[in-house]
Every structure is written in structure tokens, then in C-alpha cells.
Design a protein around this motif. Structure first.
Motif, PDB file in Angstrom:
ATOM      1  N   PRO A  23       0.809  -1.220   0.000  1.00  0.00           N
ATOM      2  CA  PRO A  23       0.000   0.000   0.000  1.00  0.00           C
ATOM      3  C   PRO A  23       0.841   1.268   0.000  1.00  0.00           C
ATOM      4  N   LEU A  34      10.637   0.043  14.070  1.00  0.00           N
ATOM      5  CA  LEU A  34       9.974  -0.416  15.289  1.00  0.00           C
ATOM      6  C   LEU A  34      10.138  -1.935  15.420  1.00  0.00           C
ATOM      7  N   GLY A  36       9.731  -5.611  15.455  1.00  0.00           N
ATOM      8  CA  GLY A  36       8.619  -6.454  15.046  1.00  0.00           C
ATOM      9  C   GLY A  36       7.706  -5.805  14.021  1.00  0.00           C
ATOM     10  N   GLY A  37       7.904  -4.515  13.774  1.00  0.00           N
ATOM     11  CA  GLY A  37       7.129  -3.778  12.779  1.00  0.00           C
ATOM     12  C   GLY A  37       5.666  -3.589  13.176  1.00  0.00           C
ATOM     13  N   PRO A  38       4.854  -2.968  12.338  1.00  0.00           N
ATOM     14  CA  PRO A  38       5.287  -2.325  11.103  1.00  0.00           C
ATOM     15  C   PRO A  38       5.906  -0.955  11.376  1.00  0.00           C
ATOM     16  N   GLY A  39       6.996  -0.663  10.682  1.00  0.00           N
ATOM     17  CA  GLY A  39       7.716   0.578  10.971  1.00  0.00           C
ATOM     18  C   GLY A  39       7.705   1.592   9.851  1.00  0.00           C
ATOM     19  N   ARG A  41       6.329   4.421   7.523  1.00  0.00           N
ATOM     20  CA  ARG A  41       5.319   5.477   7.631  1.00  0.00           C
ATOM     21  C   ARG A  41       5.415   6.394   6.422  1.00  0.00           C
ATOM     22  N   PRO A  42       4.269   6.872   5.936  1.00  0.00           N
ATOM     23  CA  PRO A  42       4.301   7.819   4.822  1.00  0.00           C
ATOM     24  C   PRO A  42       4.768   9.199   5.268  1.00  0.00           C
ATOM     25  N   VAL A  55       3.588  11.085   8.693  1.00  0.00           N
ATOM     26  CA  VAL A  55       2.137  11.148   8.900  1.00  0.00           C
ATOM     27  C   VAL A  55       1.691   9.862   9.613  1.00  0.00           C
ATOM     28  N   GLN A  56       1.571   9.961  10.913  1.00  0.00           N
ATOM     29  CA  GLN A  56       1.107   8.819  11.700  1.00  0.00           C
ATOM     30  C   GLN A  56      -0.402   8.639  11.529  1.00  0.00           C
ATOM     31  N   ARG A 143       6.197  -4.723  22.729  1.00  0.00           N
ATOM     32  CA  ARG A 143       5.419  -3.628  22.148  1.00  0.00           C
ATOM     33  C   ARG A 143       4.114  -3.430  22.916  1.00  0.00           C
ATOM     34  N   THR A 145       0.168  -1.151  22.585  1.00  0.00           N
ATOM     35  CA  THR A 145      -0.706  -0.477  21.625  1.00  0.00           C
ATOM     36  C   THR A 145      -0.815   1.011  21.975  1.00  0.00           C
ATOM     37  N   THR A 147      -0.577   5.153  19.883  1.00  0.00           N
ATOM     38  CA  THR A 147       0.099   5.767  18.737  1.00  0.00           C
ATOM     39  C   THR A 147       1.532   5.272  18.677  1.00  0.00           C
ATOM     40  N   GLN A 148       1.915   4.732  17.520  1.00  0.00           N
ATOM     41  CA  GLN A 148       3.223   4.087  17.413  1.00  0.00           C
ATOM     42  C   GLN A 148       4.286   5.095  16.971  1.00  0.00           C
TER      43      GLN A 148
ATOM     44  N   GLN B  63      -1.224   0.497  12.010  1.00  0.00           N
ATOM     45  CA  GLN B  63       0.147   0.652  12.493  1.00  0.00           C
ATOM     46  C   GLN B  63       0.399  -0.063  13.820  1.00  0.00           C
ATOM     47  N   GLN B  64      -0.610  -0.706  14.353  1.00  0.00           N
ATOM     48  CA  GLN B  64      -0.409  -1.333  15.670  1.00  0.00           C
ATOM     49  C   GLN B  64       0.488  -2.565  15.561  1.00  0.00           C
ATOM     50  N   SER B 109       8.726  -7.929   9.745  1.00  0.00           N
ATOM     51  CA  SER B 109       9.821  -6.992   9.477  1.00  0.00           C
ATOM     52  C   SER B 109      10.903  -7.141  10.512  1.00  0.00           C
TER      53      SER B 109
END
Lengths: 398, 109
Positions: A23, A34, A36-39, A41-42, A55-56, A143, A145, A147-148, B63-64, B109
């Protein structure tokens, strides 16, 4: 930490990487590394008044500064200052219509225009770090949950306004006052959801340097940063720096509102991920932190040559005392740059005479004047608040 | 007496001038970028679009870190009970299925 995990590189789609998720293929992205990801970001869409930001989230906006923003100086430009909204904010504010209601336990409730706020007292400017309580949450291990964020939900700006206590004086704080609570124009979309309101203990609210601010870096607060007014509490996390300030309420008891009593809280004692039902305390003051900004994880440096490392640090609530560069079994004191104020970012530099030793897992470690030192290991907590473990990178000399 | 009062007034005026230079407050507005609602295909995607993305962008969920089905149930529950999100109770399993699916389909990842 494994090598490569903290790599922060701007990747252009198609530039020889296979790590991009489908995507994001059409977009410019950054890897926050980050665990284990997903890291990924756009870096778009671009927001009005902002430069390139991570842009989080588009709605409500969550924008993080790429770490490259911190390579120079101590003042973060307004267009690179992180953005964080819990709820949608109005996209238009008419200055002449805006009022700040000061009420609750006061002698005489008042409703102040912006001009009346500006006339409430001496105009004060202070340079202070604004840092989200969840800054670096995405780097938590295990990790959690929420905002990452990477580590870019922080910034340093010059804030200008009047003292909160002078604004309170226009209404007169009544006997028995305990806390001062703030609300902005950002309200929940849904009926019955908790409004984002926050309160400070009275002694903090009355401090000489706690402001109702209208300017950052000599510019009016942009809408994304809380136009027309925001609370500024140097040394405290930005959750208290309520934006689009519309209501000030003096409380005579504890604050049982959600974002004070139930959220933005830390375990009172260290916990493990298995622990449940432990006592908590509010997130309040910012602990010391330091970052290497001259190099990113995985960078190559010239073997056998002097290596100059640079970065930023802050003491948080207490003045910064020192910064050391630490490796696995060595440490070297760093030279601090000019002091721009006790709450400001401060630059540091250190020169390693010969870049051939072990540059695995090196990090900058800040200490404040009260004896607080950044810890070797993360003080893990289930919401990922107040991260200040030493941030380490690995360089390769060749 | 009158001179003293005039001086006092003058002093007050000076203090006022010193302490409160004029601040010009102009109106402000912003046009926020559109949210393209990028959601990967998967079972339950429609339930997410119908129940979640009116309040926030999908990135918040996508994103989590990988968490359990129970955790997603708890997160959706929090949206309903605490944040009063108008999520159809019947849609909750589909939303949870979707999030579990998306996280499992994600490349490590």
C-alpha cells in the motif's frame, strides 16, 4: 537491540528495497525501525504550514518529526514541530469571537477576549521542550498499543504569552483551590465520550513560568499547534499543554476526569507485562534524554580517523547536568553547547580520536542536576509513557 | 496632591505599556488533507469502513504491533463503551476478524 533495527532512512519507492509494503509503494516513506514492525510510515500528505513530517494519522492529525529535524540548532522550526490531537479540532477560529472562560472556585467568573488575555499581565517568553508522553512508544519491547511514535514526538520552541496565574487573577482564585483544569475547542465527535481536559496541581499552575501562550518562535500559534492560545508547562509532558484553550476551571478537589484519573498514567512501581491491577500515578514531568543526531543506526564511518558525534539532550524538568557517550564497557564525557535555558534542547558533541574500536550499541546518556540519569534498560509500562532508556545505534568503521 | 495622582496615573500607564504591548490576533483557518482511507483488502473490510473510519484514519489500526484477537476485542470494546463510537454490536466480530487477518497477512519486518 539488533543491528539495523533503528535505521531511519527516507526511502523512495523503487529505490532498490524490497521491504516496502504494497500500500505504500506509491509514497515516500520512512522506516521508524519499530521492533517487530510495522515501521514504515508515509511522509505525505503534506499538511498546510508543515514541512516534511511523518504522517502517523491524518484524522485527527498525528505528525511526527523525522529525526533529521534535530541535526541542527536547538529550536525546532514550527513547520517541523510534532502535532498531536486526541479529538478533531475546529479548522477555523475567529479571533474576535474567541473567549476563555475562567470559572469554578473563583471569586468572580470571567469570560476573557484574546485582548484581555494579552493584557492580563507581563508578556513572558521561555524556550522549552514540548514532548508527548508517548514519545518513543513504538520502540517499547514488548510492544504496546497506542500511537506508534518513533522518537520524533518532541520539539523545542520559544513560547510567548502571559503567566497563567495572571489570567487566574482576573477571576480571583478562591480559598480551597487545589487544581486548575483546562479545556480546548477540540471536542469528541460522539455524545458522552470524554472531552480531552487536563488539570495541574495549583502550585504548578501558579508557577512563574507556566504560560497561557499565543506565540511559538515569534509566530502566532498555528491552528495545528493550538491557535489562539495554549497552556505551556515547561518540564511537564505536553499532555498538559492544552491547545485552543477555551476554559480554565479551578477545582477544590481531585480531578476525576478520564484523561487525568484513568489515562496518561504510569505504574506507581515497576511492572512486567504479566502484571495486572497495579496502582498508578499520573504522567507529569519529563525525565532527561539524549539523542545522537549526527549519525543514524547502520551508518558507515571512516576507520582510523577521528569521529565527531553530535546530538541533542535535555534535562526535562530539571536542568541538564551532563551528557556521556556510552558504549558496551566504556564512556566518554561530551562537551555541551550553549545553554539556551534550563528547559531547552542543548547540543552536545564528542570526538573519538580513532574510529576503529567497538561502535556497536553506542548511545548518548543524559543526566540532570537532581541526579536522574537515563537508564540502561527500559522502564517498561503498558502505555509506553515517559520513555527515557538510552537510545543506542551501531556504526561501522571501514 | 493632584500632581501626585497624575504621576501615579502616568506610572500606571507606563507599567501597562511595558507589560502589555499590543498583540495582534488574526483569524486562523486550515484545510486539512483528504484521508484516502487506505485499507487493504480482507474479510470484514466493509465493517471497518462503516464503523471505524468516520472518527479516525485507518492508520491508527494498521500501524499497531501484532496483538491477540482478545486484545482487538478489548480495543473495539473500548471504542464502544468509553469513546461511545456508534459501532454496531453485530459488526464487532467482523471488525476483529479483519484486524487479525490484516496483522497475520502483514510481512514480518
Amino acid at each position: 537491540m539488533s543491528e539495523g533495527r533503528l535505521t531511519r532512512r527516507t526511502l523512495i519507492a523503487g529505490a532498490g528495497t524490497t521491504a516496502l509494503a504494497a500500500p505504500l509503494l506509491a509514497q515516500k516513506v520512512i522506516d521508524l525501525g519499530l521492533p517487530g514492525g510495522p515501521g514504515l510510515r508515509p511522509l505525505d500528505p503534506q499538511f498546510p504550514g508543515k514541512g516534511e513530517m511523518i504522517v502517523q494519522r491524518i484524522r485527527p492529525p498525528l505528525l511526527e518529526a523525522p529525526m533529521a529535524v534535530f541535526r541542527d540548532g536547538v529550536i525546532t522550526p514550527n513547520d517541523r514541530h510534532f502535532v498531536r490531537w486526541n479529538w478533531d479540532m475546529p479548522t477555523s477560529v475567529k479571533a474576535s469571537d474567541h473567549r476563555v472562560a475562567v470559572g469554578g472556585a473563583v471569586a468572580k467568573p470571567v469570560s476573557l477576549t484574546l485582548d484581555e488575555i494579552a493584557a492580563a499581565g507581563e508578556h513572558v517568553s521561555i524556550v522549552a521542550v514540548n514532548q508527548c508522553a508517548g514519545n518513543g512508544r513504538g520502540l517499547s519491547e514488548p510492544r504496546v498499543t497506542g500511537t506508534q511514535w518513533g522518537n520524533g514526538a518532541m520539539a523545542c520552541a520559544k513560547w510567548t504569552g502571559v503567566r497563567l496565574r495572571d489570567v487566574l487573577a482576573t477571576a480571583g482564585v478562591a480559598e480551597g483551590a487545589k487544581r486548575v483544569r483546562f479545556a480546548g475547542l477540540d471536542v469528541p465527535l460522539t455524545e458522552g465520550a470524554p472531552q480531552f481536559i487536563k488539570s495541574l496541581p495549583l502550585d504548578i499552575a501558579m508557577r512563574d513560568d507556566v504560560l497561557v501562550a499565543w506565540a511559538m518562535n515569534d509566530e502566532p500559534l498555528p491552528i495545528l499547534h493550538g491557535f489562539p492560545l495554549r497552556i505551556v508547562v515547561p518540564g511537564w509532558f505536553s499532555t498538559y499543554w492544552v491547545k485552543m484553550l477555551a476554559t480554565i476551571e479551578v477545582l477544590t478537589g481531585e480531578d476525576d476526569s478520564y484523561y487525568v484519573a484513568d489515562s496518561y498514567r504510569l505504574p506507581a512501581q515497576p511492572v512486567t507485562p504479566a502484571d495486572k491491577d497495579f496502582a498508578t500515578v499520573p504522567v507529569t514531568t519529563i525525565p532527561p534524554r539524549a539523542f545522537i543526531t549526527s549519525h543514524a543506526d547502520g551508518d558507515t564511518v571512516a576507520k582510523g580517523k577521528p569521529l565527531v558525534l553530535e546530538g541533542i539532550a535535555f534535562g526535562g524538568n530539571a536542568p541538564l547536568a551532563r551528557v556521556d557517550l556510552v558504549g558496551k564497557s566504556w564512556e566518554v564525557p561530551c562537551t555541551l553547547g550553549p545553554d539556551e535555558g534550563r528547559y531547552a534542547f542543548r547540543r552536545w558533541t564528542v570526538t573519538l580520536p580513532n574510529a576503529s574500536g567497538d561502535l556497536t550499541g553506542i548511545g548518548a546518556r543524559a543526566a540532570d542536576t537532581q541526579g536522574a540519569v537515563q537508564p540502561e534498560t527500559l522502564a517498561w509500562n503498558p502505555s509506553g509513557y515517559a520513555r527515557n532508556v538510552i537510545e543506542r545505534i551501531t556504526l561501522r568503521a571501514q | 496632591m493632584r500632581a501626585a495622582a497624575a504621576l501615579a496615573l502616568l506610572a500606571l500607564a507606563l507599567v501597562a505599556c511595558d507589560s502589555a504591548p499590543k498583540v495582534a490576533f488574526a483569524d486562523a483557518s486550515i484545510t486539512l488533507p483528504d484521508d484516502p482511507l487506505d485499507l487493504p483488502e480482507g474479510p470484514g473490510r466493509d465493517a471497518v469502513l462503516e464503523n471505524c473510519t468516520a472518527c479516525h484514519s485507518p492508520s491508527t489500526m494498521l500501524q499497531q504491533p501484532k496483538v491477540s484477537r482478545e486484545k482487538w476485542e478489548s480495543i473495539v470494546g473500548k471504542m464502544r463503551t468509553l469513546y461511545k463510537a456508534p459501532v454496531d454490536e453485530a459488526a464487532v466480530p467482523a471488525i476483529v476478524d479483519y484486524m487479525v487477518h490484516v496483522q497475520e497477512a502483514r510481512p514480518a519486518s
